[in-house]
Design a protein around this motif. Structure first.
Motif, PDB file in Angstrom:
ATOM      1  N   VAL A   1       7.551  39.911 -23.299  1.00 47.43           N
ATOM      2  CA  VAL A   1       7.998  39.053 -22.197  1.00 47.43           C
ATOM      3  C   VAL A   1       8.611  39.901 -21.083  1.00 47.43           C
ATOM      4  O   VAL A   1       8.342  39.682 -19.899  1.00 47.43           O
ATOM      5  N   LEU A   2       9.397  40.907 -21.458  1.00 45.74           N
ATOM      6  CA  LEU A   2      10.027  41.773 -20.447  1.00 45.74           C
ATOM      7  C   LEU A   2       8.982  42.586 -19.682  1.00 45.74           C
ATOM      8  O   LEU A   2       9.062  42.718 -18.463  1.00 45.74           O
ATOM      9  N   ILE A   3       7.990  43.119 -20.391  1.00 47.52           N
ATOM     10  CA  ILE A   3       6.934  43.899 -19.729  1.00 47.52           C
ATOM     11  C   ILE A   3       6.077  42.986 -18.864  1.00 47.52           C
ATOM     12  O   ILE A   3       5.609  43.382 -17.802  1.00 47.52           O
ATOM     13  N   HIS A   4       5.878  41.748 -19.323  1.00 52.42           N
ATOM     14  CA  HIS A   4       5.106  40.780 -18.542  1.00 52.42           C
ATOM     15  C   HIS A   4       5.777  40.533 -17.181  1.00 52.42           C
ATOM     16  O   HIS A   4       5.103  40.403 -16.165  1.00 52.42           O
ATOM     17  N   GLY A   5       7.103  40.474 -17.191  1.00 52.88           N
ATOM     18  CA  GLY A   5       7.851  40.257 -15.954  1.00 52.88           C
ATOM     19  C   GLY A   5       7.640  41.375 -14.949  1.00 52.88           C
ATOM     20  O   GLY A   5       7.471  41.132 -13.764  1.00 52.88           O
ATOM     21  N   LYS A   6       7.656  42.612 -15.438  1.00 51.69           N
ATOM     22  CA  LYS A   6       7.375  43.789 -14.605  1.00 51.69           C
ATOM     23  C   LYS A   6       7.181  44.995 -15.498  1.00 51.69           C
ATOM     24  O   LYS A   6       7.694  45.036 -16.618  1.00 51.69           O
ATOM     25  N   ASP A   7       6.408  45.973 -15.022  1.00 50.13           N
ATOM     26  CA  ASP A   7       6.209  47.203 -15.782  1.00 50.13           C
ATOM     27  C   ASP A   7       7.572  47.849 -16.006  1.00 50.13           C
ATOM     28  O   ASP A   7       8.417  47.863 -15.103  1.00 50.13           O
ATOM     29  N   ARG A   8       7.777  48.388 -17.208  1.00 47.25           N
ATOM     30  CA  ARG A   8       9.072  48.993 -17.533  1.00 47.25           C
ATOM     31  C   ARG A   8       8.874  50.260 -18.349  1.00 47.25           C
ATOM     32  O   ARG A   8       7.868  50.418 -19.018  1.00 47.25           O
ATOM     33  N   TYR A   9       9.881  51.120 -18.313  1.00 51.93           N
ATOM     34  CA  TYR A   9       9.870  52.317 -19.159  1.00 51.93           C
ATOM     35  C   TYR A   9      10.792  52.079 -20.354  1.00 51.93           C
ATOM     36  O   TYR A   9      11.590  51.127 -20.361  1.00 51.93           O
ATOM     37  N   GLY A  10      10.659  52.921 -21.373  1.00 52.79           N
ATOM     38  CA  GLY A  10      11.318  52.698 -22.658  1.00 52.79           C
ATOM     39  C   GLY A  10      12.814  52.443 -22.595  1.00 52.79           C
ATOM     40  O   GLY A  10      13.314  51.465 -23.148  1.00 52.79           O
ATOM     41  N   TYR A  11      13.543  53.334 -21.929  1.00 51.04           N
ATOM     42  CA  TYR A  11      14.999  53.196 -21.881  1.00 51.04           C
ATOM     43  C   TYR A  11      15.399  51.904 -21.155  1.00 51.04           C
ATOM     44  O   TYR A  11      16.326  51.211 -21.561  1.00 51.04           O
ATOM     45  N   GLU A  12      14.671  51.580 -20.100  1.00 55.20           N
ATOM     46  CA  GLU A  12      14.925  50.354 -19.345  1.00 55.20           C
ATOM     47  C   GLU A  12      14.711  49.127 -20.248  1.00 55.20           C
ATOM     48  O   GLU A  12      15.489  48.166 -20.202  1.00 55.20           O
ATOM     49  N   LEU A  13      13.659  49.166 -21.064  1.00 57.54           N
ATOM     50  CA  LEU A  13      13.403  48.079 -22.014  1.00 57.54           C
ATOM     51  C   LEU A  13      14.530  47.954 -23.028  1.00 57.54           C
ATOM     52  O   LEU A  13      14.986  46.850 -23.321  1.00 57.54           O
ATOM     53  N   ALA A  14      14.957  49.099 -23.566  1.00 56.09           N
ATOM     54  CA  ALA A  14      16.042  49.095 -24.555  1.00 56.09           C
ATOM     55  C   ALA A  14      17.299  48.458 -23.964  1.00 56.09           C
ATOM     56  O   ALA A  14      17.963  47.639 -24.615  1.00 56.09           O
ATOM     57  N   GLN A  15      17.616  48.814 -22.721  1.00 56.20           N
ATOM     58  CA  GLN A  15      18.798  48.234 -22.066  1.00 56.20           C
ATOM     59  C   GLN A  15      18.636  46.725 -21.855  1.00 56.20           C
ATOM     60  O   GLN A  15      19.565  45.961 -22.098  1.00 56.20           O
ATOM     61  N   ALA A  16      17.461  46.316 -21.399  1.00 57.30           N
ATOM     62  CA  ALA A  16      17.218  44.890 -21.128  1.00 57.30           C
ATOM     63  C   ALA A  16      17.319  44.064 -22.408  1.00 57.30           C
ATOM     64  O   ALA A  16      17.917  42.983 -22.410  1.00 57.30           O
ATOM     65  N   VAL A  17      16.745  44.564 -23.498  1.00 52.69           N
ATOM     66  CA  VAL A  17      16.792  43.835 -24.770  1.00 52.69           C
ATOM     67  C   VAL A  17      18.226  43.785 -25.291  1.00 52.69           C
ATOM     68  O   VAL A  17      18.717  42.740 -25.705  1.00 52.69           O
ATOM     69  N   SER A  18      18.925  44.936 -25.240  1.00 51.59           N
ATOM     70  CA  SER A  18      20.266  45.005 -25.827  1.00 51.59           C
ATOM     71  C   SER A  18      21.298  44.197 -25.048  1.00 51.59           C
ATOM     72  O   SER A  18      22.388  43.958 -25.546  1.00 51.59           O
ATOM     73  N   ARG A  19      20.952  43.742 -23.848  1.00 52.32           N
ATOM     74  CA  ARG A  19      21.860  42.822 -23.141  1.00 52.32           C
ATOM     75  C   ARG A  19      21.904  41.473 -23.854  1.00 52.32           C
ATOM     76  O   ARG A  19      22.832  40.704 -23.673  1.00 52.32           O
ATOM     77  N   HIS A  20      20.861  41.189 -24.643  1.00 48.85           N
ATOM     78  CA  HIS A  20      20.776  39.891 -25.312  1.00 48.85           C
ATOM     79  C   HIS A  20      20.895  39.981 -26.828  1.00 48.85           C
ATOM     80  O   HIS A  20      21.497  39.115 -27.451  1.00 48.85           O
ATOM     81  N   ILE A  21      20.262  40.992 -27.412  1.00 49.59           N
ATOM     82  CA  ILE A  21      20.362  41.186 -28.859  1.00 49.59           C
ATOM     83  C   ILE A  21      20.612  42.659 -29.145  1.00 49.59           C
ATOM     84  O   ILE A  21      20.101  43.527 -28.444  1.00 49.59           O
ATOM     85  N   GLU A  22      21.408  42.906 -30.173  1.00 49.08           N
ATOM     86  CA  GLU A  22      21.768  44.272 -30.531  1.00 49.08           C
ATOM     87  C   GLU A  22      20.607  44.910 -31.292  1.00 49.08           C
ATOM     88  O   GLU A  22      20.165  44.375 -32.303  1.00 49.08           O
ATOM     89  N   ILE A  23      20.094  46.027 -30.768  1.00 47.70           N
ATOM     90  CA  ILE A  23      19.005  46.728 -31.451  1.00 47.70           C
ATOM     91  C   ILE A  23      19.312  48.217 -31.477  1.00 47.70           C
ATOM     92  O   ILE A  23      20.026  48.726 -30.628  1.00 47.70           O
ATOM     93  N   ALA A  24      18.731  48.885 -32.463  1.00 51.90           N
ATOM     94  CA  ALA A  24      18.799  50.343 -32.498  1.00 51.90           C
ATOM     95  C   ALA A  24      17.721  50.843 -31.538  1.00 51.90           C
ATOM     96  O   ALA A  24      16.576  50.381 -31.590  1.00 51.90           O
ATOM     97  N   GLU A  25      18.087  51.747 -30.648  1.00 51.73           N
ATOM     98  CA  GLU A  25      17.130  52.251 -29.658  1.00 51.73           C
ATOM     99  C   GLU A  25      15.885  52.812 -30.340  1.00 51.73           C
ATOM    100  O   GLU A  25      14.778  52.667 -29.848  1.00 51.73           O
ATOM    101  N   GLY A  26      16.058  53.428 -31.501  1.00 52.29           N
ATOM    102  CA  GLY A  26      14.944  54.009 -32.240  1.00 52.29           C
ATOM    103  C   GLY A  26      13.930  52.989 -32.722  1.00 52.29           C
ATOM    104  O   GLY A  26      12.798  53.330 -33.012  1.00 52.29           O
ATOM    105  N   ALA A  27      14.333  51.719 -32.800  1.00 51.39           N
ATOM    106  CA  ALA A  27      13.429  50.664 -33.279  1.00 51.39           C
ATOM    107  C   ALA A  27      12.382  50.316 -32.227  1.00 51.39           C
ATOM    108  O   ALA A  27      11.309  49.815 -32.546  1.00 51.39           O
ATOM    109  N   LEU A  28      12.690  50.610 -30.986  1.00 52.05           N
ATOM    110  CA  LEU A  28      11.826  50.192 -29.889  1.00 52.05           C
ATOM    111  C   LEU A  28      10.577  51.058 -29.739  1.00 52.05           C
ATOM    112  O   LEU A  28       9.490  50.544 -29.509  1.00 52.05           O
ATOM    113  N   TYR A  29      10.733  52.371 -29.882  1.00 49.80           N
ATOM    114  CA  TYR A  29       9.613  53.273 -29.593  1.00 49.80           C
ATOM    115  C   TYR A  29       8.428  53.138 -30.561  1.00 49.80           C
ATOM    116  O   TYR A  29       7.284  53.134 -30.109  1.00 49.80           O
TER     117      TYR A  29
END
Length: 109
Positions: free
Chosen positions: A18-46
């Motif tokens: 959903v976040l990428i659909h909104g606009k193209d994003r890079y990894g760290y930016e995605l991690a920040q956007a997701v973690s504003r709503h749910i707590e995730i380990a950054e390593g889980a994203l890549y």
């Protein structure tokens, strides 16, 4: 909010799409956007991002950055958009079903 890790794993894919659909994003930016709503380990994203690319749901491209090396951006493919819509429908159906079950359970107490 502290949510069970299995719930998070299942929902993370939908959130990222959903976040990428909104606009193209890079990894760290995605991690920040997701973690504003749910707590995730950054390593889980890549690993998830790598799988989304290998499954054809996303493509990547490099873009120069003023703050260091070029960044790898993720873009949703048409297949990725269809997949995101399917996941979103499944998620909404699941949430509605669980909400109904919880209401039913409370009514029978």
């Amino acid at each position: 909010m502290n949510v069970n890790i299995q719930f998070k794993k299942g929902v993370l894919e939908l959130c990222v799409l959903v976040l990428i659909h909104g606009k193209d994003r890079y990894g760290y930016e995605l991690a920040q956007a997701v973690s504003r709503h749910i707590e995730i380990a950054e390593g889980a994203l890549y690993p998830l991002l790598r799988r989304l690319v290998s499954d054809g749901y996303c493509t990547t491209y490099l873009q120069e950055s003023t703050e260091g090396p070029p960044r790898k951006y993720y873009r949703l493919t048409e297949t990725g958009q269809r997949y995101m819509s399917e996941l979103e429908s499944e998620w909404n159906e699941f949430v509605n079903s669980v909400s109904n079950l919880l209401k039913e359970g409370e009514a029978n107490e």
